[in-house]
Design an enzyme around this catalytic site. Structure first.
Site, PDB file in Angstrom:
ATOM      1  N   ASP A   1       0.850  -1.462   0.167  1.00  0.00           N
ATOM      2  CA  ASP A   1      -0.066  -0.011  -0.139  1.00  0.00           C
ATOM      3  C   ASP A   1       0.856   1.383  -0.103  1.00  0.00           C
ATOM      4  OD1 ASP A   1      -2.377  -1.315   0.113  1.00  0.00           O
ATOM      5  OD2 ASP A   1      -2.613  -1.451   2.120  1.00  0.00           O
TER       6      ASP A   1
ATOM      7  N   THR B   1      -6.935  -6.001  -0.292  1.00  0.00           N
ATOM      8  CA  THR B   1      -5.685  -6.275   0.632  1.00  0.00           C
ATOM      9  C   THR B   1      -5.969  -7.847   1.013  1.00  0.00           C
ATOM     10  OG1 THR B   1      -6.824  -5.346   2.392  1.00  0.00           O
ATOM     11  CG2 THR B   1      -5.203  -4.064   1.460  1.00  0.00           C
TER      12      THR B   1
END
Length: 352
Positions: free
Chosen positions: A49, A142
């Site tokens: 990220d 994710t």
């Protein structure tokens, strides 16, 4: 696409930035698969990220310094954890496009401090009624990213509240499958990029590691008129939407349920509509106060719109992308071919 067409520079930079960030995320997947990082530890997701956000913002901010940028992440965790900061910096500083000319069009952080500042540039950004705002989600999905399933690297441009450009990198998408499923992942290649420019259609190309590969224009969606021709995309595991009500709608329509396409990533659901296998997405929130984040939808909405779909809230109103970091004025969503969208709006109203 014509290099002299509107937003050609923006599209080139955006596609290269997403391709480079996608390459960074693929390096993390390889590390986890090889056992060098513990799968039970969520720091690889955090690194992906932070790293992808910093690389994308570096490229966009350098090319378009006056534009606003909205990103999902901030740097608080990195500033508090030196080990995580160092691992992120190692990844960011070592990820470059193999084609020198393509890499030269981008910019990368030159230090750890600059990397942190760029991440926070996205964290402080807001979509506004006037001006240009880039919206990005460095890793959308994710949980599935960590399992080696589908996820997306997303970047979109909003101008005066209207979507103008959207680029979605799908590093695990298998282009030969004709549909999108979590476990049908590209294990040997680099995945697929889907992109669109307002008024210019939607396109697909293979993701690579250097210069951009040739693109193919996607065919518009079939304009269905019968409810039984609906093929839903949904996510049973999502906690924000009312999956049971979605199922009741499907039963009322005579449409197949549960859906054959079930995806965790919000942006991948748009991609699933774009590439085939499904044609309708309805999101009825469990709480009427729930509002989606802009980075979960900007770009993907434009892609399906360019293919003949209509995107609205549950009442049929257009989605306003100029109200901050959420789709503040949008309760729920209906995404469907234009030919059946109005009928779906009416059906949902009758259910509530």
């Amino acid at each position: 696409m014509d290099g002299n067409s509107p937003y050609s520079k923006e599209l080139q930079i955006a596609c290269l930035a997403v391709q480079r960030a996608a390459r960074l995320t693929k390096k993390l997947i390889a590390a986890v698969d090889k056992g060098s990082l513990d799968k039970s530890d969520d720091t690889p997701v955090t690194i992906a990220d932070f790293g992808a956000q910093s690389l994308i913002i570096a490229a966009i901010h350098s090319a378009f310094p006056d534009d606003e940028i909205v990103g999902e992440e901030d740097s608080k965790t990195l500033r508090a954890q030196p080990d995580l900061l160092e691992r992120t910096w190692d990844l960011v500083s070592s990820t470059r496009l193999e084609d020198k000319e393509s890499e030269r069009l981008l910019t990368a952080p030159s230090s750890r401090d600059e990397m942190l500042r760029l991440i926070d540039l996205g964290a402080l950004g807001n979509c506004k009624p006037r001006g240009r705002t880039w919206v990005l989600d460095p890793v959308d999905g994710t949980a599935t990213f960590m399992r080696g399933q589908q996820y997306a690297v997303c970047l979109g441009l909003v101008e005066d509240g209207k979507q103008k450009l959207g680029v979605t990198g799908c590093p695990n998408l298998n282009s030969e499958s004709g549909s999108v499923h979590e476990d049908l992942a590209d294990r040997t290649g680099h995945g697929v990029m889907i992109f669109a420019v307002d008024g210019q259609g939607a396109w697909s190309r293979q993701l690579g590691t250097g210069s951009l590969l040739p693109a193919t224009k996607l065919e518009p969606k079939s304009q269905i008129t019968e409810f039984q021709d609906i093929q839903f995309v949904d996510c049973k595991a999502a906690t924000s939407s009312n999956y049971e009500v979605h199922g009741a709608l499907a039963e009322r329509f005579g449409a197949p349920w549960p859906p054959r396409t079930d995806l965790w990533s919000a942006q991948l659901r748009y991609i699933a509509i774009a590439v085939g296998g499904c044609n309708v997405l309805i999101k009825i929130p469990r709480k009427a106060s729930y509002r989606s984040k802009v980075w979960d939808h900007v770009g993907g909405m434009l892609i399906v719109t360019e293919l003949g779909c209509q995107v609205s809230d549950l009442k049929g109103n257009p989605v306003d992308c100029s109200l901050g970091r959420t789709l503040e004025g949008c309760e729920g969503m209906i995404i469907a071919p234009k030919s059946i969208h109005h009928s779906l709006v009416k059906a949902v109203e009758q259910m509530q």
